[in-house]
Design a protein around this motif. Structure first.
Motif, PDB file in Angstrom:
ATOM      1  N   GLU A  19    -118.815  71.243   4.258  1.00 25.05           N
ATOM      2  CA  GLU A  19    -118.157  69.886   3.872  1.00 25.05           C
ATOM      3  C   GLU A  19    -118.946  68.994   3.394  1.00 25.05           C
ATOM      4  O   GLU A  19    -119.130  67.844   3.756  1.00 25.05           O
ATOM      5  CB  GLU A  19    -117.381  69.459   5.193  1.00 25.05           C
ATOM      6  N   ARG A  20    -120.153  69.434   2.584  1.00 27.56           N
ATOM      7  CA  ARG A  20    -120.871  68.428   1.901  1.00 27.56           C
ATOM      8  C   ARG A  20    -120.304  68.240   0.421  1.00 27.56           C
ATOM      9  O   ARG A  20    -120.102  69.189  -0.224  1.00 27.56           O
ATOM     10  CB  ARG A  20    -122.160  68.982   1.721  1.00 27.56           C
ATOM     11  N   PRO A  21    -120.021  67.021   0.057  1.00 29.24           N
ATOM     12  CA  PRO A  21    -119.584  66.775  -1.093  1.00 29.24           C
ATOM     13  C   PRO A  21    -120.423  66.576  -2.189  1.00 29.24           C
ATOM     14  O   PRO A  21    -121.655  66.423  -2.124  1.00 29.24           O
ATOM     15  CB  PRO A  21    -119.048  65.224  -0.919  1.00 29.24           C
ATOM     16  N   THR A  22    -120.407  66.343  -3.434  1.00 26.76           N
ATOM     17  CA  THR A  22    -121.328  66.419  -4.522  1.00 26.76           C
ATOM     18  C   THR A  22    -121.873  64.956  -4.326  1.00 26.76           C
ATOM     19  O   THR A  22    -121.204  64.060  -3.892  1.00 26.76           O
ATOM     20  CB  THR A  22    -120.568  66.508  -5.930  1.00 26.76           C
ATOM     21  N   LEU A  23    -123.273  64.858  -4.687  1.00 25.28           N
ATOM     22  CA  LEU A  23    -123.794  63.875  -4.601  1.00 25.28           C
ATOM     23  C   LEU A  23    -124.372  63.328  -5.842  1.00 25.28           C
ATOM     24  O   LEU A  23    -125.094  64.510  -6.560  1.00 25.28           O
ATOM     25  CB  LEU A  23    -124.864  63.654  -3.503  1.00 25.28           C
ATOM     26  N   GLY A  24    -124.646  62.233  -6.364  1.00 24.21           N
ATOM     27  CA  GLY A  24    -125.162  61.926  -7.706  1.00 24.21           C
ATOM     28  C   GLY A  24    -126.348  61.111  -7.844  1.00 24.21           C
ATOM     29  O   GLY A  24    -126.657  60.275  -6.851  1.00 24.21           O
ATOM     30  N   LEU A  25    -127.083  61.265  -8.823  1.00 19.80           N
ATOM     31  CA  LEU A  25    -128.314  60.425  -9.232  1.00 19.80           C
ATOM     32  C   LEU A  25    -128.272  60.032 -10.719  1.00 19.80           C
ATOM     33  O   LEU A  25    -128.178  60.814 -11.639  1.00 19.80           O
ATOM     34  CB  LEU A  25    -129.439  61.160  -8.790  1.00 19.80           C
ATOM     35  N   VAL A  26    -128.289  58.551 -11.227  1.00 18.18           N
ATOM     36  CA  VAL A  26    -128.340  58.107 -12.523  1.00 18.18           C
ATOM     37  C   VAL A  26    -129.643  57.385 -12.366  1.00 18.18           C
ATOM     38  O   VAL A  26    -129.894  56.377 -11.608  1.00 18.18           O
ATOM     39  CB  VAL A  26    -127.105  57.191 -12.510  1.00 18.18           C
ATOM     40  N   CYS A  27    -130.435  57.655 -13.600  1.00 17.30           N
ATOM     41  CA  CYS A  27    -131.816  57.110 -13.491  1.00 17.30           C
ATOM     42  C   CYS A  27    -131.903  56.229 -15.034  1.00 17.30           C
ATOM     43  O   CYS A  27    -131.692  56.682 -16.116  1.00 17.30           O
ATOM     44  CB  CYS A  27    -132.708  58.290 -13.755  1.00 17.30           C
ATOM     45  N   GLY A  28    -132.199  54.923 -14.715  1.00 16.31           N
ATOM     46  CA  GLY A  28    -132.571  54.164 -15.669  1.00 16.31           C
ATOM     47  C   GLY A  28    -134.201  54.149 -16.125  1.00 16.31           C
ATOM     48  O   GLY A  28    -135.065  54.756 -15.309  1.00 16.31           O
ATOM     49  N   ASP A  29    -134.580  53.187 -16.755  1.00 20.37           N
ATOM     50  CA  ASP A  29    -136.065  52.998 -17.108  1.00 20.37           C
ATOM     51  C   ASP A  29    -136.747  52.297 -15.839  1.00 20.37           C
ATOM     52  O   ASP A  29    -137.971  52.519 -15.639  1.00 20.37           O
ATOM     53  CB  ASP A  29    -136.339  52.314 -18.312  1.00 20.37           C
ATOM     54  N   GLN A  30    -135.926  51.585 -15.098  1.00 19.63           N
ATOM     55  CA  GLN A  30    -136.435  50.887 -14.182  1.00 19.63           C
ATOM     56  C   GLN A  30    -136.264  51.453 -12.629  1.00 19.63           C
ATOM     57  O   GLN A  30    -137.063  51.357 -11.774  1.00 19.63           O
ATOM     58  CB  GLN A  30    -136.415  49.388 -14.109  1.00 19.63           C
ATOM     59  N   TYR A  31    -134.838  51.931 -12.541  1.00 20.60           N
ATOM     60  CA  TYR A  31    -134.302  51.967 -11.237  1.00 20.60           C
ATOM     61  C   TYR A  31    -133.491  53.263 -11.174  1.00 20.60           C
ATOM     62  O   TYR A  31    -133.027  53.465 -12.380  1.00 20.60           O
ATOM     63  CB  TYR A  31    -133.364  50.993 -10.625  1.00 20.60           C
ATOM     64  N   SER A  32    -133.131  53.684 -10.109  1.00 12.76           N
ATOM     65  CA  SER A  32    -132.038  54.920 -10.019  1.00 12.76           C
ATOM     66  C   SER A  32    -131.007  54.457  -9.020  1.00 12.76           C
ATOM     67  O   SER A  32    -131.077  53.534  -7.895  1.00 12.76           O
ATOM     68  CB  SER A  32    -132.866  56.178  -9.501  1.00 12.76           C
ATOM     69  N   LEU A  33    -129.893  54.944  -9.241  1.00 10.48           N
ATOM     70  CA  LEU A  33    -128.602  54.728  -8.437  1.00 10.48           C
ATOM     71  C   LEU A  33    -128.168  56.107  -7.901  1.00 10.48           C
ATOM     72  O   LEU A  33    -128.180  57.217  -8.752  1.00 10.48           O
ATOM     73  CB  LEU A  33    -127.674  54.167  -9.279  1.00 10.48           C
ATOM     74  N   VAL A  34    -128.020  56.130  -6.575  1.00 14.82           N
ATOM     75  CA  VAL A  34    -127.372  57.485  -5.723  1.00 14.82           C
ATOM     76  C   VAL A  34    -125.870  57.035  -5.482  1.00 14.82           C
ATOM     77  O   VAL A  34    -125.412  55.889  -5.293  1.00 14.82           O
ATOM     78  CB  VAL A  34    -128.243  57.655  -4.456  1.00 14.82           C
TER      79      VAL A  34
END
Length: 285
Positions: A19-34
């Protein structure tokens, strides 16, 4: 192991057996978003361990797509990140913050159907120190939409109409044409009946289709391209048009008359789900 899309987007695939959903990671030049925190402390830690291997910019934000347990119970592990939710998601998380996670309380929640048995099993096996466990409170609460700049990498968060929940947020990365949908495109279970909310189907599709996306990530599926999503919408719409009452036989007959063939496996599943929606409507009247 993380999969990669383009230059800056990674995701940890779903594990349906856990029951684990997809988790995402978006990376910019300065920071990342989960995107989404996982269904437990252990799920979140597994994800963070994979992120650490990439040596990407620090995770500054954690966006929650909706407040179902499998997307929020790993929140506390992202200590350095600002947690972003829409206003409705925040209300539901505040309810979760009032819960206790000791054995007795979990059994009471399961008996009262406040939690599924799978949720309770996951909490027991993958959240240590449960007697003192409490979800952290979100840091950024938005209405409608929110734009983040990670450093030459823009992400757009929007609350949309959804057949799954009333608090669904999607995350769009314009320059990569990638759209994280969470569970927004799914149905939901009510009174033991899995159904798609028929009244919200077309509004939801309208909200999602306005984004120019080539890759779509759903909570419990493999990554989809535009053609696969178009087929998904087509099958849902065809099934919905055939359902005008709580009769499955009538819905199948209407579908066959309209298409001159029997419904395929997916379409039959959708027909049943829309019939269930009709049943639930009649029960509430």
């Amino acid at each position: 192991m993380l999969n990669q899309i383009g230059d800056s987007i990674h995701y940890l695939p779903n594990q349906n057996d856990k029951e684990r959903p997809t988790l995402g990671l978006v990376c910019g030049d300065q920071y990342s978003l989960v995107i989404d925190s996982g269904n437990s402390v252990q799920h979140a830690r597994d994800f963070l361990n994979e992120i650490e291997k990439l040596k990407v910019p620090p995770v500054k934000y954690l966006a929650i797509t909706h407040a179902h347990w499998d997307h929020i119970l790993g929140m506390n592990e992202f200590e350095a990140a600002a947690i972003i939710v829409n206003a409705r998601t925040n209300e539901i998380i505040q309810d979760w913050r009032s819960l206790s996670f000791d054995d007795r309380s979990l059994q009471e929640y399961a008996d009262a159907k406040k939690m599924t048995s799978h949720c309770v099993e996951t909490i027991i096996s993958e959240i240590p120190e449960r007697d003192t466990f409490q979800l952290t409170s979100p840091d950024i609460i938005f209405e409608g939409s929110l734009r983040l700049d990670l450093g030459n990498k823009v992400c757009v968060l929007e609350t949309i109409r959804s057949t799954h929940t009333d608090d669904s947020t999607i995350v769009y990365i314009p320059d990569e044409k990638v759209l994280f949908l969470g569970d927004s495109a799914y149905g939901t279970t009510e009174n033991s009946l899995y159904h798609f909310k028929q009244s919200l189907l077309l509004p939801m599709i309208e909200d999602i289709r306005k984004y120019d996306a080539t890759h779509f990530l759903l909570g419990h599926e493999s990554i989809c391209d535009a053609a696969e999503m178009d087929l998904y919408w087509k099958e849902l719409i065809s099934a919905s048009k055939a359902v005008t009452s709580a009769s499955l036989e009538g819905a199948i007959a209407a579908f066959e008359a309209d298409h001159d063939r029997k419904p395929n496996e997916n379409e039959l599943f959708f027909l049943k789900a829309f019939v269930n929606d009709q049943i639930l409507k009649s029960q509430s009247e």
